[in-house]
Design an enzyme around this catalytic site. Structure first.
Site, PDB file in Angstrom:
ATOM      1  N   ALA A   1      -4.950  -0.797  -6.349  1.00  0.00           N
ATOM      2  CA  ALA A   1      -3.917  -0.748  -5.323  1.00  0.00           C
ATOM      3  C   ALA A   1      -4.310   0.240  -4.233  1.00  0.00           C
ATOM      4  O   ALA A   1      -4.924   1.251  -4.509  1.00  0.00           O
ATOM      5  CB  ALA A   1      -2.599  -0.322  -5.949  1.00  0.00           C
ATOM      6  N   CYS A   2      -3.941  -0.097  -2.993  1.00  0.00           N
ATOM      7  CA  CYS A   2      -4.001   0.811  -1.845  1.00  0.00           C
ATOM      8  C   CYS A   2      -5.308   0.757  -1.052  1.00  0.00           C
ATOM      9  O   CYS A   2      -6.382   0.500  -1.603  1.00  0.00           O
ATOM     10  CB  CYS A   2      -3.733   2.248  -2.253  1.00  0.00           C
ATOM     11  SG  CYS A   2      -2.261   2.457  -3.267  1.00  0.00           S
ATOM     12  N   THR A   3      -5.171   1.044   0.241  1.00  0.00           N
ATOM     13  CA  THR A   3      -6.295   1.120   1.159  1.00  0.00           C
ATOM     14  C   THR A   3      -6.076   2.286   2.109  1.00  0.00           C
ATOM     15  O   THR A   3      -4.947   2.529   2.538  1.00  0.00           O
ATOM     16  CB  THR A   3      -6.417  -0.183   1.993  1.00  0.00           C
ATOM     17  OG1 THR A   3      -6.479  -1.303   1.119  1.00  0.00           O
ATOM     18  CG2 THR A   3      -7.655  -0.155   2.874  1.00  0.00           C
TER      19      THR A   3
END
Length: 352
Positions: free
Chosen positions: A29-31
């Site tokens: 998850a996430c950038t």
């Protein structure tokens, strides 16, 4: 899902169990996107991708707060030589489940972003070093460091400790940057710290390791960008890493702060995960929120994906002297829009 009553954020071990289970059951998850080579401002954006609400609360911490890195919410997780400190700098952050900091920056212009990393391994406990639970990793650096160099020096003196609840572990890596545009990605693999330090390290997602992400990126030919350039389009961390790298390299020079913020936010939206997107065997997840931090002008932008409005706050609008109150704002309010510094309210006690 609305955040719990903010005056009682840390009221039981349930939040600890929730975060631990989330890390054990879900993945990838996430950038993070950093734009540090324009002539106007150092801006950075991140997405928070998660299959449920992380109960985000925008929180302003003043200086002088005493913290114990051995506590994960109400639970003592580091009993032997826990790290304790008093914050030197005020900060504006987004908390996660009321037990830690996922994202934010401090008054000196250092920012930190905690992202999930399946391969994280902090090694066996070395009681010779003060222990810091992973949920407070980002907040510790925001409390005590003004630059990336200072933050890295602090990490050499402590040990990050994996937290655990009901047999599931929290695994994360960290991206940090400062107002000068310096950047670092910190991972712990097989018990050893691996640091990528330099202005060139702008994009970060999740697994595989950062070394492997860079190697995969080199296999692509982005030398002649055009509308015909094939780009990976799925929601995997490698796809998001490559897509964000491609578009960030082509950002036009901004004429205003508004354009700079819009530039990184556009890429964050491009690599966001739609509702219902599948991933491997654990089901679905989506982007819960996006943030942008303007480290030059000390502004924090927040966009909840279930709200139509972008909101922002200016750290300079808050009292950060020791003894000043902790200030909080739940972003889960569809009536919020624009500059919201005046909407924050006092919290009787710091959540951690």
């Amino acid at each position: 899902m609305k955040p719990k009553a903010i005056n009682h954020i840390v009221c039981s071990a349930l939040a600890v169990v929730t975060l631990g289970l989330a890390a054990g059951q879900y993945a990838d998850a996430c950038t993070r996107i950093l734009w540090n080579d324009n002539k106007l401002a150092v801006v950075v954006s991140r997405t928070m991708d998660w299959p449920e609400s992380t109960e985000p609360v925008l929180t302003v911490f003043p200086r002088g707060i005493k913290r114990n890195g051995g506590h994960f919410g109400p639970v003592e997780v580091v009993k032997d030589n826990p790290l304790t400190w008093k914050s030197q700098y005020g900060s504006l952050v987004t908390t996660i489940y009321g037990v830690g900091t996922a994202d934010g920056f401090n008054e000196r212009g250092l920012a930190a972003h905690m992202l999930f990393f399946n391969a994280a391994d902090f090694g066996s406990r070395d009681s010779g070093k003060p222990g810091l639970n992973g949920g407070l990793w980002a907040q510790y650096l925001l409390d005590q460091a003004a630059t990336v160099n200072e933050a890295l020096a602090l990490l050499d003196k402590v040990q990050i400790v994996m937290t655990e609840a009901r047999g599931t572990k929290t695994t994360v890596h960290l991206a940090i940057e400062d107002a000068s545009g310096d950047s670092a990605i910190i991972e712990y693999i097989d018990g050893k710290q691996v640091v990528h330090h330099g202005r060139e390290f702008k994009i970060m997602t999740n697994d595989p390791s950062y070394d492997e992400q860079l190697a995969l990126l080199k296999q692509l030919d982005f030398s002649k960008p055009s509308s015909d350039t094939p780009l990976p389009g799925n929601v995997r961390p490698t796809d998001r890493f490559q897509r964000a790298s491609y578009f960030s390299a082509m950002l036009p020079e901004p004429k205003t702060e508004r354009e700079a913020v819009a530039g990184v936010l556009a890429i964050a939206r491009n690599v966001s995960v739609p509702f219902g997107a599948p991933y491997k065997g654990f089901g679905i997840y989506n982007t819960e929120y996006r943030t942008v931090i303007d480290l030059t002008n000390k502004r924090y932008f927040f966009e909840l994906t279930t709200s139509p409005n972008v909101i922002w706050a200016e750290l300079t609008n808050f009292k950060l002297t020791a003894g000043a109150p902790v200030m909080v704002l739940s972003p889960d309010n569809i009536k919020l829009s624009g500059e919201v510094s005046g909407k924050f309210r006092k919290l009787a006690k710091a959540p951690f």
